[in-house]
Design a protein around this motif. Structure first.
Motif, PDB file in Angstrom:
ATOM      1  N   PHE A  28     -33.142  43.181  13.083  1.00 15.66           N
ATOM      2  CA  PHE A  28     -33.977  43.191  11.875  1.00 15.66           C
ATOM      3  C   PHE A  28     -33.573  42.106  10.868  1.00 15.66           C
ATOM      4  O   PHE A  28     -32.409  41.990  10.479  1.00 15.66           O
ATOM      5  CB  PHE A  28     -33.918  44.559  11.184  1.00 15.66           C
ATOM      6  N   GLY A  29     -34.570  41.308  10.478  1.00 13.46           N
ATOM      7  CA  GLY A  29     -34.386  40.414   9.331  1.00 13.46           C
ATOM      8  C   GLY A  29     -33.493  39.213   9.539  1.00 13.46           C
ATOM      9  O   GLY A  29     -32.938  38.684   8.560  1.00 13.46           O
ATOM     10  N   ILE A 164     -40.701  34.479   2.563  1.00 15.60           N
ATOM     11  CA  ILE A 164     -40.212  34.182   3.906  1.00 15.60           C
ATOM     12  C   ILE A 164     -40.634  35.333   4.820  1.00 15.60           C
ATOM     13  O   ILE A 164     -40.907  36.442   4.348  1.00 15.60           O
ATOM     14  CB  ILE A 164     -38.681  33.974   3.949  1.00 15.60           C
ATOM     15  N   ALA A 198     -32.116  42.552  -7.422  1.00 10.38           N
ATOM     16  CA  ALA A 198     -30.948  42.323  -6.557  1.00 10.38           C
ATOM     17  C   ALA A 198     -29.767  43.205  -6.963  1.00 10.38           C
ATOM     18  O   ALA A 198     -29.098  43.792  -6.119  1.00 10.38           O
ATOM     19  CB  ALA A 198     -30.562  40.850  -6.606  1.00 10.38           C
ATOM     20  N   TYR A 201     -28.656  46.680  -5.410  1.00 12.26           N
ATOM     21  CA  TYR A 201     -28.325  46.862  -4.002  1.00 12.26           C
ATOM     22  C   TYR A 201     -26.844  46.703  -3.680  1.00 12.26           C
ATOM     23  O   TYR A 201     -26.246  47.551  -3.018  1.00 12.26           O
ATOM     24  CB  TYR A 201     -29.225  45.963  -3.140  1.00 12.26           C
ATOM     25  N   ALA A 202     -26.229  45.606  -4.175  1.00 13.55           N
ATOM     26  CA  ALA A 202     -24.826  45.358  -3.804  1.00 13.55           C
ATOM     27  C   ALA A 202     -23.910  46.503  -4.243  1.00 13.55           C
ATOM     28  O   ALA A 202     -22.925  46.800  -3.576  1.00 13.55           O
ATOM     29  CB  ALA A 202     -24.341  44.033  -4.392  1.00 13.55           C
ATOM     30  N   PHE A 205     -23.181  49.165  -1.584  1.00 13.81           N
ATOM     31  CA  PHE A 205     -22.522  48.851  -0.312  1.00 13.81           C
ATOM     32  C   PHE A 205     -21.168  49.553  -0.165  1.00 13.81           C
ATOM     33  O   PHE A 205     -20.865  50.121   0.890  1.00 13.81           O
ATOM     34  CB  PHE A 205     -22.332  47.336  -0.168  1.00 13.81           C
TER      35      PHE A 205
ATOM     36  N   SER B  62     -32.420  33.396   3.133  1.00 13.95           N
ATOM     37  CA  SER B  62     -32.144  34.825   3.357  1.00 13.95           C
ATOM     38  C   SER B  62     -30.707  35.191   2.989  1.00 13.95           C
ATOM     39  O   SER B  62     -30.286  36.327   3.244  1.00 13.95           O
ATOM     40  CB  SER B  62     -32.421  35.199   4.816  1.00 13.95           C
ATOM     41  N   VAL B  65     -26.898  36.950  -1.316  1.00 13.21           N
ATOM     42  CA  VAL B  65     -26.771  36.880  -2.775  1.00 13.21           C
ATOM     43  C   VAL B  65     -28.134  36.810  -3.457  1.00 13.21           C
ATOM     44  O   VAL B  65     -28.310  37.343  -4.552  1.00 13.21           O
ATOM     45  CB  VAL B  65     -25.880  35.680  -3.202  1.00 13.21           C
ATOM     46  N   HIS B  67     -30.876  38.264  -2.498  1.00 11.07           N
ATOM     47  CA  HIS B  67     -31.664  39.487  -2.324  1.00 11.07           C
ATOM     48  C   HIS B  67     -30.950  40.726  -2.858  1.00 11.07           C
ATOM     49  O   HIS B  67     -31.595  41.633  -3.378  1.00 11.07           O
ATOM     50  CB  HIS B  67     -32.024  39.671  -0.844  1.00 11.07           C
ATOM     51  N   TYR B  68     -29.628  40.771  -2.688  1.00 13.77           N
ATOM     52  CA  TYR B  68     -28.923  42.015  -2.982  1.00 13.77           C
ATOM     53  C   TYR B  68     -27.823  41.876  -4.027  1.00 13.77           C
ATOM     54  O   TYR B  68     -27.066  42.812  -4.246  1.00 13.77           O
ATOM     55  CB  TYR B  68     -28.390  42.611  -1.669  1.00 13.77           C
ATOM     56  N   GLY B  69     -27.753  40.690  -4.651  1.00 10.09           N
ATOM     57  CA  GLY B  69     -26.855  40.542  -5.797  1.00 10.09           C
ATOM     58  C   GLY B  69     -25.384  40.728  -5.496  1.00 10.09           C
ATOM     59  O   GLY B  69     -24.622  41.117  -6.382  1.00 10.09           O
ATOM     60  N   GLN B  70     -24.987  40.467  -4.259  1.00 11.48           N
ATOM     61  CA  GLN B  70     -23.570  40.635  -3.927  1.00 11.48           C
ATOM     62  C   GLN B  70     -22.813  39.401  -4.433  1.00 11.48           C
ATOM     63  O   GLN B  70     -22.714  38.376  -3.736  1.00 11.48           O
ATOM     64  CB  GLN B  70     -23.424  40.826  -2.413  1.00 11.48           C
ATOM     65  N   MET B 105     -17.837  45.678  -4.915  1.00  8.07           N
ATOM     66  CA  MET B 105     -19.078  45.107  -4.388  1.00  8.07           C
ATOM     67  C   MET B 105     -18.986  44.856  -2.874  1.00  8.07           C
ATOM     68  O   MET B 105     -19.790  44.120  -2.311  1.00  8.07           O
ATOM     69  CB  MET B 105     -19.411  43.793  -5.112  1.00  8.07           C
ATOM     70  N   ALA B 106     -18.018  45.488  -2.220  1.00  7.96           N
ATOM     71  CA  ALA B 106     -17.846  45.370  -0.773  1.00  7.96           C
ATOM     72  C   ALA B 106     -17.655  43.917  -0.342  1.00  7.96           C
ATOM     73  O   ALA B 106     -18.189  43.470   0.670  1.00  7.96           O
ATOM     74  CB  ALA B 106     -19.027  46.022  -0.032  1.00  7.96           C
ATOM     75  N   GLY B 150     -29.856  36.621   6.542  1.00  5.39           N
ATOM     76  CA  GLY B 150     -30.354  37.885   7.067  1.00  5.39           C
ATOM     77  C   GLY B 150     -30.633  38.869   5.958  1.00  5.39           C
ATOM     78  O   GLY B 150     -29.779  39.104   5.104  1.00  5.39           O
ATOM     79  N   ILE B 151     -31.845  39.456   5.997  1.00  3.42           N
ATOM     80  CA  ILE B 151     -32.273  40.262   4.858  1.00  3.42           C
ATOM     81  C   ILE B 151     -32.146  41.762   5.084  1.00  3.42           C
ATOM     82  O   ILE B 151     -32.801  42.549   4.425  1.00  3.42           O
ATOM     83  CB  ILE B 151     -33.717  39.910   4.447  1.00  3.42           C
ATOM     84  N   ILE B 152     -31.281  42.149   5.994  1.00  2.76           N
ATOM     85  CA  ILE B 152     -31.013  43.581   6.100  1.00  2.76           C
ATOM     86  C   ILE B 152     -30.096  43.961   4.933  1.00  2.76           C
ATOM     87  O   ILE B 152     -29.201  43.208   4.567  1.00  2.76           O
ATOM     88  CB  ILE B 152     -30.410  43.936   7.488  1.00  2.76           C
ATOM     89  N   ALA B 153     -30.385  45.133   4.325  1.00  6.75           N
ATOM     90  CA  ALA B 153     -29.646  45.528   3.121  1.00  6.75           C
ATOM     91  C   ALA B 153     -28.292  46.121   3.488  1.00  6.75           C
ATOM     92  O   ALA B 153     -28.068  47.326   3.397  1.00  6.75           O
ATOM     93  CB  ALA B 153     -30.469  46.513   2.293  1.00  6.75           C
ATOM     94  N   SER B 154     -27.380  45.275   3.919  1.00  9.76           N
ATOM     95  CA  SER B 154     -26.030  45.706   4.247  1.00  9.76           C
ATOM     96  C   SER B 154     -25.075  44.600   3.826  1.00  9.76           C
ATOM     97  O   SER B 154     -25.503  43.467   3.597  1.00  9.76           O
ATOM     98  CB  SER B 154     -25.914  46.000   5.742  1.00  9.76           C
ATOM     99  N   PRO B 155     -23.788  44.918   3.686  1.00 10.96           N
ATOM    100  CA  PRO B 155     -22.865  43.917   3.143  1.00 10.96           C
ATOM    101  C   PRO B 155     -22.812  42.650   3.989  1.00 10.96           C
ATOM    102  O   PRO B 155     -22.859  42.710   5.215  1.00 10.96           O
ATOM    103  CB  PRO B 155     -21.507  44.628   3.188  1.00 10.96           C
TER     104      PRO B 155
END
Lengths: 355, 355
Positions: A28-29, A164, A198, A201-202, A205, B62, B65, B67-70, B105-106, B150-155
Motif C-alpha cells: 500500500f502507498g 499524487i 500532518a 499523525y506522527a 506512532f 510521499s 514528513v 503527510h504525517y508531520g514526523q 515521535m517514534a 510511501g504514504i502508509i500512516a506508519s513510522p
C-alpha cells in the motif's frame, strides 16, 4: 462549474513506468503513477496548476513544513467499472474537508475548479494505472505543504498543493485488535483533531508501537479529559453494534468527519438499522461484552473501507468479540463497494464519473 | 567523550555568501550560513555525518514528513565574546531534549558524539558568521525529518538530521500583549505538547491570527480541560510575578521544559527570589491585577531570551500591567546575557566553549 482545464500546464513523462509494476503485488502507498499535479501558492494567489512527471520535490531546509508541520492531506480512491468507466466516491467531501483542514492550519483554501479539473485531467492521463476488478483502485493523495523558507514560527506565505496517485489492491487491514487508550491522547478540545493535518499523525506512532508490543494493531483513542469515552482510531472512525443498534460517536473538535463514516450511517439508516450518534462510554463496551449485547465493532476509512475489529484490550484485560455470520460490517461494506464500482444503484448520488 | 570529528565528511562551499549579508539588518531566521550538517538514518543506523554547502533538500513527494508531520527540532544560539571565543549555552539540554522529542515521535535518537562533533565542526567553519557584541548571535536549528517514501500512516524507517545556522541580531519581540486562550487549545494530557515536534506549531497559527486581529501578539494557552490554568505561549514559557514572588507552571505532558525557563528559575532562586512552581489560575491574574499584587509577566525562550508582557486580554476585557523600573525580567535577562556572552562568572557551569 465552468471548466478551466485548458489552463492546466501539462508536461508528459517521456516514458511510462507501468510495465515495471506488478499489479498483483502492490504494497500500500509505495508505487506511484507517471505524473503528479503541482500547484504553487505565492504572492497571495494560487498559480496555474501543472501536471508533470512524478518527481522529487526540492525545498529549502528552512521550509516551514519541516519545522512547524504546516501541512494537510486527503485520501480518495478511483475505481474502474467493467465498462472501463472511472469513478470517484463523494470527491466533493474530500475537497471541502481539505479546505476546512487548511483553514485551521492557517493555509489558503484551494480553488474548486483547480481541484476538480486537475484531478480529472490527471486521472485521465493515468487511466491505464486504474485496473478494473473489485478491490483494485487508484489511491489518490491530495496534499498541501508550507514551502516558504525561514524558520520564524509564523504561518508560511508560500505553499505547494499536490496530487499524487498510487495503485492499490484491496486493502486487507489484517486481523485488527485494538487497545483502548488509557493514558495517551490524540487530540484536545479546542485543538485540531478534526483536521487531516500532518501533526495529528506522527504523535500516534509511539503509543501505537507500544500497543503493538502488547499484540494490538491499532489504538482506539479516548477523550483526553477522562479517557471514559471512545473517539476514533487515528485512521478510522469507530462503529459499535449493540444488539441491533449501531452506535458511533459524534464528530467535533477532536474527531475526523469521515466520508466513509457518514456513508455507513446513511446506508445503515436506509435499510432500517437504528443508528445512534452519541458519546460511547468504554464502560458500555465492557458491560455489552459481559451481557452479550456487544455484537460488533468496526472501523471505517478510505483505505480499508470497513475493517472489522476482532477484539479489544483495556486496563490489562482482553475482550474478544463474537464471530458474526451476517455482520453489519460485511453487509455495509459490500453495499459501499457496489456503489463505488458502479455495480449497484447510486441512490444518494455519491458517484462522480471522471471524464 | 572521545572525539569522532575525524569521521565527519566535509565538503566546503566554493565561495562564501557572507559578503552579501547586511549584519545590521537581519530579519530573524531567513539568512543562512555557507554550510549545514546532514546525517542520514537508514538500515537501522545513523550514517556518517556530512558538512556540505547549504543547499535545498530533495525528497520524494510521499516522504512521511509531508503527510504525517514526523519531525522534531531545537533552537540554540552561539555567542562570541570580545576575545573571539565562541560559546553555547547549555547545549546538553538541547541535545537531550531533541532525543526526548524524537522518542515521543517514534524517531531514532541521535548519537551524542555526532551531535557535538558535528556542531563544533560546523561552528568553527562558520566562525566569521558569528559577530561579537551583545545581542549578536548565531541561531542554530538542529532538526530531524522523516524521509522515507510511501504514504502508509506508519513510522518512517529513514530520517535526516540536519543543523542549519542563521545569524541573528538581538531579537526584539516588540510590545507583547497576550490573549489568554478561552476556547482553542495547544495540547492534551497524554499528547506530545512537551515535545519540540513540528505538529505542535502549525495548530497555533490560526488562533494566533485571530488574536492578532484583536490586537494581541501571542496567545497564552490554557489547559484544554477547563481553560482555568495558564500553560505556555507556544514559543515561550510564562512567568508571573506576584508581589515579590515569581510563579511559573510545572512542565509535564503539555508544557515544554524550556532551557531558558529552568535557567531563569535557577538565577532567581540564587538571588533570593522565591520561585513557586505550581499551576497558575487565570483568576489569580485577574485578582492580582485588581489588588496590585500582579507586578510582571514575561515569557522565556531561546529567541528572545526574556520577553516582557505588557498586558493581557481575557473574556473581552483588557488588562495592562504596571511599568516596573527594576523589573525581574530586565534583571534576570541581563544576568543571563552576561553569562551567555562570557561577561559574568558562570557559577552553574552553563557555558560550553566551541573548539
Amino acid at each position: 462549474m465552468e471548466s478551466t482545464v485548458k489552463d492546466i500546464i501539462i508536461e508528459k513523462a517521456k516514458s511510462s513506468k507501468i510495465e515495471q509494476v506488478d499489479f498483483n503485488n502492490l504494497p500500500f502507498g509505495s508505487v506511484f503513477t507517471d505524473h503528479m499535479m503541482v500547484c504553487d501558492y505565492k504572492d497571495g494567489a494560487w498559480q496555474t496548476p501543472k501536471i508533470i512527471p512524478y518527481q522529487p520535490l526540492t525545498l529549502e531546509p528552512s521550509a516551514r513544513v519541516f519545522h512547524y508541520g504546516q501541512a494537510v492531506f486527503e485520501g480518495m480512491k478511483a475505481y474502474k467499472d467493467d465498462d472501463g468507466k472511472v469513478w470517484l466516491f463523494r470527491p466533493d467531501e474530500n475537497f471541502h474537508r481539505i479546505n476546512k483542514s487548511s483553514a485551521r492550519m492557517a493555509m489558503p483554501e484551494f480553488p474548486e475548479d483547480y481541484f476538480f479539473d486537475g484531478l480529472n485531467t490527471l486521472l485521465k492521463m493515468e487511466n491505464d494505472w486504474i485496473k478494473p476488478g473489485l478491490g483494485n483502485s487508484l489511491y489518490i493523495r491530495p496534499f498541501a505543504i508550507a514551502t516558504q523558507a525561514g524558520i520564524i514560527a509564523s504561518p508560511s506565505q508560500e505553499f505547494k498543493f499536490l496530487i499524487i496517485c498510487s495503485p492499490a489492491q484491496a486493502y486487507y487491514g489484517g486481523e485488527v485488535r485494538v487497545k483502548i487508550a488509557e493514558k495517551f491522547s490524540r487530540a484536545a478540545d479546542g485543538g485540531f483533531g478534526f483536521a487531516k493535518a500532518a501533526g495529528n499523525y506522527a504523535g500516534q506512532f509511539y503509543p501505537t508501537n507500544l500497543a503493538k508490543e502488547e499484540g494490538f494493531q491499532q489504538i482506539v483513542w479516548t477523550d483526553a479529559k477522562s479517557h471514559e469515552f471512545i473517539e476514533e482510531a487515528g485512521t478510522m472512525n469507530i462503529f459499535v453494534r449493540m444488539g441491533d443498534k449501531l452506535l458511533t460517536c459524534p464528530t467535533g473538535d477532536r474527531i475526523l468527519d469521515g466520508v466513509t463514516r457518514k456513508s455507513v450511517i446513511a446506508l445503515a439508516e436506509e435499510q432500517g438499522i437504528e443508528v445512534d450518534i452519541r458519546p460511547i462510554r468504554v464502560s458500555e463496551l465492557l458491560e455489552g461484552h459481559k451481557n452479550g449485547e456487544l455484537k460488533e465493532m468496526f472501523g471505517s476509512g478510505t483505505a480499508a473501507v470497513i475493517n472489522p475489529i476482532l477484539g479489544f484490550g483495556y486496563k490489562g484485560e482482553r475482550y474478544e468479540l463474537p464471530v458474526m455470520t451476517d455482520s453489519y460490517a460485511t453487509r455495509i461494506k459490500q453495499q459501499l463497494i457496489n456503489i463505488q464500482y458502479n455495480i449497484a444503484e447510486d441512490k444518494f448520488g455519491w458517484r462522480y464519473e471522471v471524464k
